[in-house]
Design an enzyme around this catalytic site. Structure first.
Site, PDB file in Angstrom:
ATOM      1  N   ASN A   9      36.753  31.467  35.613  1.00 53.45           N
ATOM      2  CA  ASN A   9      35.621  32.245  36.117  1.00 53.45           C
ATOM      3  C   ASN A   9      35.129  33.085  34.951  1.00 53.45           C
ATOM      4  OD1 ASN A   9      33.832  33.992  37.292  1.00 53.45           O
ATOM      5  ND2 ASN A   9      35.321  35.014  38.628  1.00 53.45           N
ATOM      6  N   TRP A  10      34.041  32.636  34.353  1.00 54.99           N
ATOM      7  CA  TRP A  10      33.535  33.325  33.159  1.00 54.99           C
ATOM      8  C   TRP A  10      32.923  34.680  33.503  1.00 54.99           C
ATOM      9  CZ3 TRP A  10      30.633  29.156  29.716  1.00 54.99           C
ATOM     10  CH2 TRP A  10      31.570  28.210  29.266  1.00 54.99           C
ATOM     11  N   LYS A  11      32.674  34.948  34.775  1.00 50.08           N
ATOM     12  CA  LYS A  11      31.993  36.172  35.203  1.00 50.08           C
ATOM     13  C   LYS A  11      30.667  36.291  34.429  1.00 50.08           C
ATOM     14  CE  LYS A  11      36.363  37.952  36.756  1.00 50.08           C
ATOM     15  NZ  LYS A  11      37.195  39.096  37.075  1.00 50.08           N
ATOM     16  N   HIS A  95      33.961  36.233  45.970  1.00 46.73           N
ATOM     17  CA  HIS A  95      34.787  36.891  44.947  1.00 46.73           C
ATOM     18  C   HIS A  95      34.822  38.399  45.240  1.00 46.73           C
ATOM     19  CE1 HIS A  95      36.171  38.477  41.123  1.00 46.73           C
ATOM     20  NE2 HIS A  95      36.696  37.278  40.917  1.00 46.73           N
ATOM     21  N   GLU A  97      34.494  40.859  43.436  1.00 47.07           N
ATOM     22  CA  GLU A  97      33.419  41.625  42.789  1.00 47.07           C
ATOM     23  C   GLU A  97      32.116  41.505  43.580  1.00 47.07           C
ATOM     24  OE1 GLU A  97      33.992  39.981  38.857  1.00 47.07           O
ATOM     25  OE2 GLU A  97      35.921  41.025  38.749  1.00 47.07           O
ATOM     26  N   GLU A 167      43.334  36.393  45.338  1.00 49.63           N
ATOM     27  CA  GLU A 167      43.209  37.287  44.190  1.00 49.63           C
ATOM     28  C   GLU A 167      43.397  38.723  44.655  1.00 49.63           C
ATOM     29  OE1 GLU A 167      40.710  35.394  40.866  1.00 49.63           O
ATOM     30  OE2 GLU A 167      39.270  36.201  42.279  1.00 49.63           O
ATOM     31  N   GLY A 173      41.697  41.826  36.195  1.00 53.38           N
ATOM     32  CA  GLY A 173      41.235  42.484  34.970  1.00 53.38           C
ATOM     33  C   GLY A 173      42.034  43.728  34.613  1.00 53.38           C
ATOM     34  N   SER A 212      44.789  38.438  36.362  1.00 52.21           N
ATOM     35  CA  SER A 212      45.541  38.587  35.111  1.00 52.21           C
ATOM     36  C   SER A 212      46.466  37.408  34.814  1.00 52.21           C
ATOM     37  CB  SER A 212      46.315  39.921  35.117  1.00 52.21           C
ATOM     38  OG  SER A 212      45.413  41.013  35.208  1.00 52.21           O
ATOM     39  N   GLY A 233      40.117  34.645  34.929  1.00 46.93           N
ATOM     40  CA  GLY A 233      38.986  35.412  34.426  1.00 46.93           C
ATOM     41  C   GLY A 233      39.047  35.515  32.908  1.00 46.93           C
ATOM     42  N   GLY A 234      39.500  36.658  32.409  1.00 44.94           N
ATOM     43  CA  GLY A 234      39.477  36.951  30.974  1.00 44.94           C
ATOM     44  C   GLY A 234      40.048  35.837  30.106  1.00 44.94           C
TER      45      GLY A 234
HETATM   46  P1  13P Z   1      41.245  38.232  35.345  1.00 44.78           P
HETATM   47  O1  13P Z   1      41.957  36.921  35.073  1.00 44.78           O
HETATM   48  O2  13P Z   1      40.409  38.704  34.197  1.00 44.78           O
HETATM   49  O3  13P Z   1      42.193  39.270  35.877  1.00 44.78           O
HETATM   50  O4  13P Z   1      40.188  37.944  36.511  1.00 44.78           O
HETATM   51  C1  13P Z   1      40.622  37.294  37.659  1.00 44.78           C
HETATM   52  C2  13P Z   1      39.442  36.905  38.461  1.00 44.78           C
HETATM   53  O5  13P Z   1      38.762  37.732  39.036  1.00 44.78           O
HETATM   54  C3  13P Z   1      39.101  35.481  38.527  1.00 44.78           C
HETATM   55  O6  13P Z   1      38.155  35.227  39.506  1.00 44.78           O
END
Ligand code: 13P
Length: 253
Positions: A9-11, A95, A97, A167, A173, A212, A233-234
């Site tokens: 997930n590149w956000k 998600h 967010e 999640e 994050g 994470s 994510g990251g």
């Molecule tokens: P991180 O891997 O950066 O914690 O993000 C997780 C996430 O929200 C994937 O959708």
């Protein structure tokens, strides 16, 4: 046997140039992995670039959200059929967010889920508790409510065409990963909740862990019986990290 899926997930990250660099490194690194599935979920403007660069690779692509309405007078919206037009296989739905910062309710998420399915996309339904909910001991109530809303709207059989991602919001994050045992417990609960409605659908349902996940912890997480891969994510923005995570989703020879 459920095939593991690792989805990046590149956000809201990337540019045409940086995506090109990242994909050029990821495509050959993932190419040998034939016994796992890999995908990247990217911002809308880059879907055309994904179709161009990933077509013919073993990496699928998808979006991070979709509009709950069909095409029409919804300024700024992006419909499920538009995502299908750009070759998306997946779309993230709900998600944390989106739920937390953009006010998406369980009901809106359930409608989006249904729209994705109707367009032939595979929704990745994101669920998970906040830190306050975990501390209050209501983790199971929260994920049950989130999954029940989708079952109420689309029926349990719809989960046969979907992926669930657990999640925990407090692990996103933050560098705090749920322990493998904490994650496995919630994954088993989710599968049990679905099994109460349909055992066959529950047994086949891929349930990803997100929060994470990195090269250093993915193998332990993916070894748990109800963890069928990860939503990353990251670490999905770092080619070497992402490649190691994908390798750890390949079953041992
Ligand atoms: P991180 O891997 O950066 O914690 O993000 C997780 C996430 O929200 C994937 O959708």
């Amino acid at each position: 046997m459920r095939v593991k899926l690792v989805a990046g997930n590149w956000k809201m990250n990337g540019s045409l140039a940086s995506n090109q660099g990242l994909l050029s490194a990821i495509i050959p690194a993932i190419a040998p992995f034939s016994r796992m599935k890999c995908a990247v979920c990217v911002p809308f403007p880059y879907l055309a670039q994904m179709r161009q660069m990933l077509g013919g690779s073993n990496i699928a692509w998808g979006a991070q959200d979709l509009c709950e309405f069909d095409n029409g007078a919804y300024t700024g919206g992006v419909s499920a059929s538009m995502l299908a037009d750009f070759g998306c296989r997946y779309v993230l739905v709900g998600h944390s967010e989106r739920r937390g910062m953009f006010g998406e309710s369980d009901e809106v998420v359930a409608v989006k889920f249904g729209k994705a399915l109707a367009a032939g996309l595979t929704p990745i339904l994101c669920i998970g508790e906040t830190l306050a909910e975990r501390e209050a001991g209501v983790t199971e109530n929260t994920v049950a409510r989130q999954i029940d809303a989708v079952i109420a709207h689309s029926g349990v059989k719809a989960l046969g065409q979907a992926v669930v991602a657990y999640e925990p919001v407090w692990a996103i994050g933050t560098g705090k990963t749920a322990t493998t045992e904490q994650a496995q417990m919630v994954h088993a609960f989710i599968r049990g909740r679905v099994a109460a409605a349909d055992e066959e659908v529950a047994a086949a349902l891929p349930i990803l862990y997100g929060g994470s996940v990195k090269a250093a912890n993915s193998a332990q997480l993916f070894a748990m019986p109800d963890i069928d891969g990860g939503l990353i994510g990251g670490a999905s923005l770092i080619a070497d990290e992402f490649a190691v995570i994908c390798r750890s989703a390949q079953p041992a020879d």
